[in-house]
Design an enzyme around this catalytic site. Structure first.
Site, PDB file in Angstrom:
ATOM      1  N   LYS A  37      -9.071   6.472 -18.917  1.00 54.16           N
ATOM      2  CA  LYS A  37      -9.204   7.051 -20.201  1.00 54.16           C
ATOM      3  C   LYS A  37      -8.203   6.667 -21.143  1.00 54.16           C
ATOM      4  CE  LYS A  37     -13.403   7.956 -18.309  1.00 54.16           C
ATOM      5  NZ  LYS A  37     -13.031   8.109 -17.098  1.00 54.16           N
TER       6      LYS A  37
ATOM      7  N   ASP B  57      -7.414  18.801 -14.056  1.00 54.39           N
ATOM      8  CA  ASP B  57      -7.676  17.339 -14.769  1.00 54.39           C
ATOM      9  C   ASP B  57      -7.476  17.307 -16.286  1.00 54.39           C
ATOM     10  OD1 ASP B  57      -9.107  15.354 -15.670  1.00 54.39           O
ATOM     11  OD2 ASP B  57     -10.831  15.445 -14.230  1.00 54.39           O
TER      12      ASP B  57
ATOM     13  N   ARG C  80       0.581  -1.027  -0.085  1.00 58.50           N
ATOM     14  CA  ARG C  80       0.283   0.056   0.038  1.00 58.50           C
ATOM     15  C   ARG C  80       0.880   1.355  -0.107  1.00 58.50           C
ATOM     16  NH1 ARG C  80      -1.080   1.861   4.698  1.00 58.50           N
ATOM     17  NH2 ARG C  80      -1.798   0.104   5.568  1.00 58.50           N
TER      18      ARG C  80
ATOM     19  N   TYR D 214     -16.706  16.746 -14.806  1.00 56.55           N
ATOM     20  CA  TYR D 214     -17.144  15.575 -14.736  1.00 56.55           C
ATOM     21  C   TYR D 214     -18.301  15.512 -13.515  1.00 56.55           C
ATOM     22  CZ  TYR D 214     -17.319  10.708 -13.558  1.00 56.55           C
ATOM     23  OH  TYR D 214     -17.720   9.354 -13.415  1.00 56.55           O
TER      24      TYR D 214
HETATM   25  C1  LIG Z   1     -12.627  14.172 -16.748  1.00 55.64           C
HETATM   26  C2  LIG Z   1     -12.660  13.191 -15.659  1.00 55.64           C
HETATM   27  N1  LIG Z   1     -12.210  13.459 -14.589  1.00 55.64           N
HETATM   28  C3  LIG Z   1     -12.416  12.293 -13.635  1.00 55.64           C
HETATM   29  C4  LIG Z   1     -13.109  11.386 -14.022  1.00 55.64           C
HETATM   30  C5  LIG Z   1     -13.140   9.960 -12.777  1.00 55.64           C
HETATM   31  O1  LIG Z   1     -12.531   9.168 -13.063  1.00 55.64           O
HETATM   32  P1  LIG Z   1     -12.573   7.434 -12.649  1.00 55.64           P
HETATM   33  O2  LIG Z   1     -13.788   6.942 -13.503  1.00 55.64           O
HETATM   34  O3  LIG Z   1     -11.435   6.789 -13.077  1.00 55.64           O
HETATM   35  O4  LIG Z   1     -12.843   7.440 -11.314  1.00 55.64           O
HETATM   36  C6  LIG Z   1     -13.521  11.059 -15.137  1.00 55.64           C
HETATM   37  C7  LIG Z   1     -14.584   9.722 -15.317  1.00 55.64           C
HETATM   38  O5  LIG Z   1     -15.317   9.646 -16.320  1.00 55.64           O
HETATM   39  C8  LIG Z   1     -13.436  11.952 -16.122  1.00 55.64           C
HETATM   40  O6  LIG Z   1     -14.195  12.155 -17.258  1.00 55.64           O
END
Ligand SMILES: Cc1ncc(COP(=O)(O)O)c(C=O)c1O
Length: 386
Positions: free
Chosen positions: A198, A173, A49, A101
């Site tokens: 992604k 992000d 961890r 998101y």
């Molecule tokens: C722009 C963006 N940030 C963060 C996330 C969250 O990621 P996760 O689904 O891997 O938890 C997503 C998920 O679709 C996203 O599109």
């Protein structure tokens, strides 16, 4: 030798063939614990961890791709966001972009707000909106660019200048652009966040997240929180993300090429009311796209002519584009933000952002662009017959 290009880093970053067998990819190190030569004096790792060889290879690679000093891998993008938000405490305030998101919005409103951390949501495509929203208790600025799903852009350099002048860290992000198209730390951001689920993994078979920073103090705090909160990824998932990264640059090249072509064709189609794609010259921030990004990305949002039933019909008629959430994989996906990824937003918030009944988001995969176009054309034709 001059510094290697991104494509070379993506293939080689942070890994030398192993000294014993010469393996050119790191081993998947499944051991949860590591024998120590002396009590309390581990060789490098003590418990998985806290740190693990496969995760360490991925983390070093992530840092290198974003031009940061330290990378941290997590079990999901949301786990990365949660860990970062634990650098804050009760009474602290975050200015966030309004078009983030849906899960990030939910995290702010339903997890952090009850803990005393408040966020306000503003349109950061206008840098003066940030200036107006800053308060003495503002401790973090949070933005996505391009945004999800409206594909608005935020000027990272301008916003980080404003935040930096007040000593407030700014997180970007970078999931939608990936470091191939945009490197926020070079533009003044303090932290980069990824849902590695992604583009970085790119094969729709891992849920993962990452944080990258060059700020030494923040890195120390994140290392502590990563271990203390414990939302870490498995070694197998770390290996898969690392393997995905090895082809990131070539994948993105094709995603961008095909998305650009499809966006241009969709913009001319009579069944399409509007296309949102930063790489199109008619996008309101196309100039910023040219300055800040190396390409318009692999995601297109479009508003269909008609109403909800037309959008439903279109989505169900698609054959190559799977009707599924997520994005950034080798396969093309289509989704309906209002009913799927952004259903957790209150209806008024969706309406304010322009996430309407006919909005559809496409993640353009690596299939041949003409096959993808044929699929879109036949589904558009069928959407008319409601
Ligand atoms: C722009 C963006 N940030 C963060 C996330 C969250 O990621 P996760 O689904 O891997 O938890 C997503 C998920 O679709 C996203 O599109």
């Amino acid at each position: 030798m001059t510094e290697a290009h991104f494509e070379t880093l993506a293939v080689h970053a942070a890994y030398e063939p192993d000294p014993i067998h010469g393996g050119v990819m790191p081993a998947i190190s499944l051991s949860t614990t590591f024998a120590q030569p002396e009590p309390g004096k581990p060789k490098t790792f003590d418990y998985s961890r806290s740190g693990n060889p496969t995760r360490a290879a991925l983390e070093a690679c992530l840092a290198s791709l974003e031009g940061g000093a330290r990378g941290f891998a997590f079990a999901s993008g949301c786990a990365a966001a949660t860990t970062l938000l634990h650098t804050l405490g009760p009474g602290d305030h975050v200015v966030s972009g309004d078009d983030v998101y849906g899960g990030t919005y939910r995290l702010f409103e339903r997890v952090m707000r009850p803990l005393g951390i408040r966020a306000s949501f503003v349109d950061l495509s206008d840098p003066s909106a940030l200036e107006a929203e800053l308060r003495p208790e503002t401790k973090l600025v949070w933005l996505e660019t391009p945004t999800n799903p409206m594909l608005k852009l935020a000027d990272i350099q301008a916003l980080s200048g404003i935040a930096r002048a007040r000593g407030i860290p700014l997180v970007v992000d970078n999931t939608f652009a990936s470091p191939v198209l945009q490197r926020p730390l070079e533009l003044g951001a303090n932290v980069v966040l990824h849902s590695t689920t992604k583009y970085l993994n790119g094969h729709s078979d891992v849920v993962g997240g990452a944080l990258i920073t060059s700020d030494v103090q923040l890195a120390e705090r994140l290392a502590f929180l990563q271990n203390a909160i414990g939302a870490v990824p498995s070694p197998l998932d770390c290996y898969l993300v690392l393997r995905g990264i090895r082809t990131l640059a070539v994948r993105l090249e094709r995603h961008v090429q095909s998305a650009g072509e499809l966006a241009r064709r969709l913009a001319r189609h009579p069944r399409v009311a509007r296309v949102h794609y930063p790489g199109l010259s008619q996008h309101p921030q196309h100039d910023l796209c040219l300055r800040q990004m190396r390409g318009g990305g692999g995601i297109i949002s479009l508003e269909l002519a008609g109403g909800l039933e037309h959008a439903r019909r279109f989505l169900q008629a698609l054959r190559l584009f799977a009707l599924a959430e997520s994005l950034g994989g080798v396969e093309s996906l289509a989704e309906h933000p209002a009913l799927m990824t952004h259903a957790s937003l209150p209806p008024e918030a969706r309406a304010k952002l322009g996430i309407g009944d006919t909005l559809v988001r496409l993640s353009v995969g690596l299939e041949h662009v003409d096959d993808l176009w044929q699929d879109l054309e036949q589904a558009l034709a069928q959407s008319e017959a409601v």
